[in-house]
Design a protein around this motif. Structure first.
Motif, short mmCIF file in Angstrom:
data_model
loop_
_atom_site.label_atom_id
_atom_site.label_comp_id
_atom_site.label_asym_id
_atom_site.label_seq_id
_atom_site.Cartn_x
_atom_site.Cartn_y
_atom_site.Cartn_z
N GLY A 196 0.79 -1.23 0.00
CA GLY A 196 0.00 0.00 0.00
C GLY A 196 0.82 1.27 0.00
O GLY A 196 2.05 1.26 -0.07
N ASN A 197 0.11 2.40 0.09
CA ASN A 197 0.73 3.72 0.10
C ASN A 197 0.65 4.34 1.49
O ASN A 197 -0.40 4.30 2.14
N GLU A 198 1.76 4.90 1.93
CA GLU A 198 1.81 5.50 3.26
C GLU A 198 0.79 6.63 3.39
O GLU A 198 0.61 7.44 2.48
N TYR A 199 0.13 6.66 4.53
CA TYR A 199 -0.77 7.74 4.97
C TYR A 199 -2.09 7.80 4.20
O TYR A 199 -2.88 8.72 4.43
N GLU A 200 -2.35 6.85 3.33
CA GLU A 200 -3.63 6.83 2.61
C GLU A 200 -4.64 6.01 3.40
O GLU A 200 -4.38 4.88 3.79
N LEU A 201 -5.83 6.58 3.62
CA LEU A 201 -6.84 5.96 4.48
C LEU A 201 -7.66 4.90 3.77
O LEU A 201 -8.44 4.20 4.41
N GLN A 203 -7.37 1.65 0.85
CA GLN A 203 -6.45 0.81 0.09
C GLN A 203 -6.42 1.22 -1.38
O GLN A 203 -7.41 1.73 -1.91
N ASN A 204 -5.29 1.00 -2.03
CA ASN A 204 -5.20 1.35 -3.44
C ASN A 204 -5.65 0.18 -4.33
O ASN A 204 -5.96 -0.92 -3.84
N PRO A 227 1.10 1.31 5.62
CA PRO A 227 0.63 2.70 5.41
C PRO A 227 0.76 3.60 6.63
O PRO A 227 0.66 4.82 6.51
N GLN A 231 -6.51 1.21 7.56
CA GLN A 231 -7.28 1.12 6.34
C GLN A 231 -8.41 0.11 6.54
O GLN A 231 -8.41 -0.66 7.50
N ASN A 267 -3.53 13.99 7.01
CA ASN A 267 -4.01 12.86 7.82
C ASN A 267 -3.11 12.58 9.02
O ASN A 267 -3.08 11.45 9.51
#
Length: 369
Positions: A196-201, A203-204, A227, A231, A267
């Motif tokens: 995943g991507n850091e700090y993204e609330l 999932q991608n 992340p 999430q 965030n």
């Protein structure tokens, strides 16, 4: 994620020694409630002679392993993007130190002959577990990299990792591992994954696609990290009606990531939040193993300035407690806010599952008494 930035080393320093146990004093009761407790150890233990360090290349005191073990931790995950921060020797010494401490680990191996999975007997139920981390790419000579650090060729097969551009190879390896675990007696399977991507609330797309394919392969539980924020939770169903329960990210157990240190991040408050993701298995007389219940215990990292140094605590946000005012928290609105943030992300998916399983819903907010 146990992400020990330099300020946490400073907080734990006591003369010439380090003691992280105070950071765990509120949470250890909860760690000990579980028959088997797992966390992601996102720091190498390469020894004092390498110099202790935080971001971007971590190296933490051995005391964290001892203190986690004494607080009730049973196993740590060692495959993550910081595995090679201290090179090959640091990766090997981390494993040696964990073995000396008596703390199980999963995700790295000492030799190619060592299995990259375990089948753990937990009260008569055999749980097969494996751990993977994403790779950041390849070097010109074809070596994989973790966090941009080339992995020595002699360590290529000693870190369980996957290339996001070669997922078919990853799926084939997982399928082979699932077969091996079942042949070794696994009743159920869990896959821990750093992605995943850091700090993204949320999932991608890649996480969603990988999770669905792992469901198709028959993985029962997916537990994600990396992340540094929580999430969502989701119930996945395969084309053959196999159900997989996936938590995309469990957030931070403890770190120096917070609304002050990441003030430029929208965030930032979410980096203070984490959870214990709990799975209860049941075994019937005919040998069938089912998932009886999935629940969470939200946690929050309390950071404040003590008399002589900054202090860090992992706070259990137990909704069943009448009040959280007994904790050393100067502003209790932070704890209630953390609980609400966590449930705003995972509450819908968890309560949808719990309703289908005829379980009581989790409260989405905790009101002050």
């Amino acid at each position: 994620d146990f992400l020990l930035h330099t300020p946490l080393h400073t907080s734990a320093k006591n003369g010439n020694t380090y003691d992280f146990s105070d950071m765990l004093k509120f949470i250890e009761e909860y760690y000990n409630r579980y028959d088997f407790m797992v966390a992601n150890l996102e720091v190498p233990l390469a020894g004092a002679d390498r110099g202790y360090s935080g971001y971007p290349n971590f190296n933490s005191p051995d005391a964290i392993a001892t203190d986690l073990k004494e607080a009730g931790m049973d196993m740590v995950l060692t495959a993550n993007n910081h595995t090679m921060d201290m090179g090959y020797d640091g990766m090997i010494r981390t494993q040696e130190t964990l073995k000396e401490t008596g703390l199980q680990y999963l995700g790295t191996q000492m030799s190619e002959e060592d299995p990259d999975y375990i089948v753990q007997n937990i009260n008569g139920i055999h749980v097969g577990m494996v751990c993977y981390t994403y790779e950041t790419g390849d070097t010109n000579d074809g070596r994989k990299t973790l966090n941009g650090i080339p992995v020595p060729k002699k360590a290529t097969d000693l870190v369980s990792s996957f290339n996001r551009k070669q997922l078919n190879e990853f799926y084939a390896e997982v399928e082979e591992t699932l077969t091996a675990m079942k042949q070794a007696g696994a009743d159920v399977t869990m896959l821990f994954i750093h992605w995943g991507n850091e700090y993204e609330l949320i999932q991608n797309k890649s996480q969603t696609e990988i999770a669905q394919q792992l469901c198709e392969l028959g993985v029962d539980i997916i537990v994600g990290g990396h992340p540094h924020v929580i999430q969502p939770f989701d119930t996945l169903v395969s084309s053959t009606s196999h159900e997989t329960y996936c938590i995309y990210s469990v957030g931070n157990a403890i770190s120096n990531q917070n609304r002050r240190s990441l003030s430029n991040l929208a965030n930032s408050a979410y980096t203070e939040d984490g959870m214990i993701f709990g799975v209860t298995f049941e075994k019937w007389n005919d040998g069938t193993v089912n998932i009886q219940e999935i629940t969470i215990l939200p946690t929050w990292v309390n950071v404040y300035e003590g008399t002589t140094k900054r202090l860090y605590y992992i706070m259990p946000l137990d909704a069943e407690l009448e009040s959280w005012d007994d904790f050393d928290v100067k502003n209790t609105s932070y704890t209630y806010g953390s609980y609400k943030r966590t449930l705003s992300i995972v509450g819908a998916g968890l309560n949808e599952y719990r309703e289908a399983a005829s379980l009581q819903p989790l409260p989405l907010e905790k009101e002050k008494p």
